[in-house]
Design a protein around this motif. Structure first.
Motif, mmCIF file in Angstrom:
data_model
loop_
_atom_site.group_PDB
_atom_site.id
_atom_site.type_symbol
_atom_site.label_atom_id
_atom_site.label_comp_id
_atom_site.label_asym_id
_atom_site.label_seq_id
_atom_site.Cartn_x
_atom_site.Cartn_y
_atom_site.Cartn_z
ATOM 1 N N ALA A 287 -42.625 -115.755 -0.015
ATOM 2 C CA ALA A 287 -42.371 -114.542 0.694
ATOM 3 C C ALA A 287 -41.424 -114.436 1.746
ATOM 4 C CB ALA A 287 -43.700 -114.055 1.306
ATOM 5 N N GLY B 78 -38.929 -112.906 4.547
ATOM 6 C CA GLY B 78 -39.260 -111.561 5.561
ATOM 7 C C GLY B 78 -38.476 -111.722 6.811
ATOM 8 N N ASN B 79 -37.240 -112.508 6.701
ATOM 9 C CA ASN B 79 -36.565 -112.444 7.890
ATOM 10 C C ASN B 79 -36.171 -111.126 8.447
ATOM 11 O OD1 ASN B 79 -36.715 -115.085 8.249
ATOM 12 N ND2 ASN B 79 -34.594 -115.622 7.540
ATOM 13 N N ILE B 80 -36.132 -111.040 9.692
ATOM 14 C CA ILE B 80 -35.838 -109.703 10.008
ATOM 15 C C ILE B 80 -34.240 -109.002 9.743
ATOM 16 C CG2 ILE B 80 -35.104 -108.295 12.379
ATOM 17 C CD1 ILE B 80 -36.767 -110.410 13.895
ATOM 18 N N ARG C 143 -36.223 -102.868 7.613
ATOM 19 C CA ARG C 143 -37.021 -104.263 7.641
ATOM 20 C C ARG C 143 -37.497 -104.494 6.261
ATOM 21 N NH1 ARG C 143 -40.250 -107.981 10.640
ATOM 22 N NH2 ARG C 143 -40.038 -109.893 9.468
ATOM 23 N N VAL D 245 -39.777 -106.931 3.776
ATOM 24 C CA VAL D 245 -40.594 -108.141 3.208
ATOM 25 C C VAL D 245 -40.533 -108.210 1.853
ATOM 26 C CG1 VAL D 245 -42.703 -109.663 3.306
ATOM 27 C CG2 VAL D 245 -41.626 -108.448 5.353
#
Lengths: 239, 239
Positions: B83, B85-87, B94, B96
């Motif tokens: 997964a 999901g870095n900002i 945003r 993810v």
DNA sequence: CCAAAAGTGTTGGTTTTACACCCATGC
DNA sequence: GCATGGGTGTAAAACCAACACTTTTGG
């Protein structure tokens, strides 16, 4: 419709492992802290620490934050485990949980006091948990045992310097079987994941043991191309 | 605040691998289909197939669906990769992404026609992609090569029955190095992941080769406690 | 017969495992 | 001295890589 369209909420949870002596047998075993749910669904049941992902934090940051909030622990190791997202895993609303797993040093584990709503459980015999958390715990344990054999995560359980006996004790606790000290030594020394220091550890009623230090450089090689799993809490990399 | 509180949108993408002969050298190599982005951000750039997670589908289902929609392929193997999901991984919101990786048989790969917005690329030399998809591809390739050596995913690239030469060709293509036929044979036969059939494959101008079949039972043992990675297309999970 | 891939054998080297044995310390 | 773990040595077994060799087909 906008790109933001989703009825699915996103949470981050963490399976935290630490080693503690078993209260009866005294043998080191794997333990984990769980938190009691204080709202529906599953009120009163034990569950993994976690919470909704905040828009301004990375996934690992979120894991570290909720972990610290509930247990006061700062993990030595933190890695993503899996994303669980079955439709029916949470009664009353679709939730996708991105689950991390963390390792904390044994000394630290003592810091995490038990409260009414936080308690340590032996990892191999947790009670019936909320949601699909039993499955998650089982998978995390499997990963831990698996990964111990081909990487150097064992270091996360011990101090900055350590004797090979201490390291072996970690392996034995996680794998639940005794290991030959002589062969273990050669295996670890040969792997290059560890580097000897000048110091010896005296105090036991036996020959002093050499202290070793973890060799970060050598271990990174097997971790794949993902931007290294560093910890949000501390600097890391600063020699 | 309600449990649904999240400003983060959730997408599922898939890295699809297939083996195809290289147009110049003729050697089998790893290829993957990419889709051209038709909206901002990154309009015109190539990207992994995927899309937002629908509320009524499981994660793997979503991967299989978007995969089929864009490429008309049905994978032989489908597993969650990671997964991301870095900002800041997606400019303007945003996101993810839960990424899967899939393996499709070589024959099937031919079915996937190329269009204006779908094209096959050699996995080791994809162009600059949208978002962080280059990193994702790199990681998926690493996992593929890694996992090939300790599990039996190679079967996903061949037919229901196959000769050991065909299987070896798969390994050689993925690992990019020649393997000793004799040793490969012993290694595979000894692993129990394969079971011989009655049939031989004639037709080559050489001694006929025995056909083998994949042995599911033996392979499941190493896959951990997660509910087996079978395909969404066929039954499974219905219960 | 020949070429080519299928399949078996053999050998030398490395790695693992089990266990014997010496070393250095506290008491 | 002696008990206790620290640390080294070693031999049998298992495993692995390289390559010779035999088998069976199509041409």
């Amino acid at each position: 419709m906008a790109a933001h369209a989703t009825d699915v909420s996103l949470a981050v949870s963490t399976v935290i492992f630490a080693l503690r002596p078993h209260p009866e047998t005294g043998r080191m075993t794997v333990w984990m802290p769980l938190v009691r749910r204080i709202r529906e669904p599953f009120v009163g049941k034990w569950a993994l620490p976690g919470g909704p992902l905040e828009p301004d934090e990375d996934l690992a940051e979120s894991a570290a934050r909720t972990l610290a909030e509930t247990t006061l622990l700062t993990p030595q190791y933190l890695e993503q485990l899996y994303a669980f997202g079955n439709i029916d895993r949470s009664p009353g609303g679709r939730v996708v949980s991105i689950v991390y797993w963390a390792l904390v040093r044994s000394e630290e584990a003592d810091v995490a006091v038990e409260t009414e709503n936080v308690r340590w459980f032996e990892a191999d015999s947790v009670p019936e948990l909320a949601f699909d958390h039993n499955l998650i715990v089982e998978y995390a344990l499997w990963r831990l045992r698996n990964k111990l054999e081909y990487s150097s995560i064992a270091h996360a359980f011990v101090g900055d310097t350590f004797t090979l006996s201490e390291l072996r004790e970690v392996h034995e606790a996680v794998l639940q079987k005794p290991l030959d000290p002589a062969n273990f030594r050669r295996q670890i020394e040969g792997s290059g994941q560890v580097v000897p220091t000048e110091h010896l550890q005296t105090g036991g009623r036996h020959r002093p043991a050499r202290l070793y230090r973890y060799n970060r450089a050598a271990s990174d090689e097997n971790n794949g191309p993902l931007p290294s799993r560093s910890l949000p809490g501390r600097t890391q990399g600063a020699s």
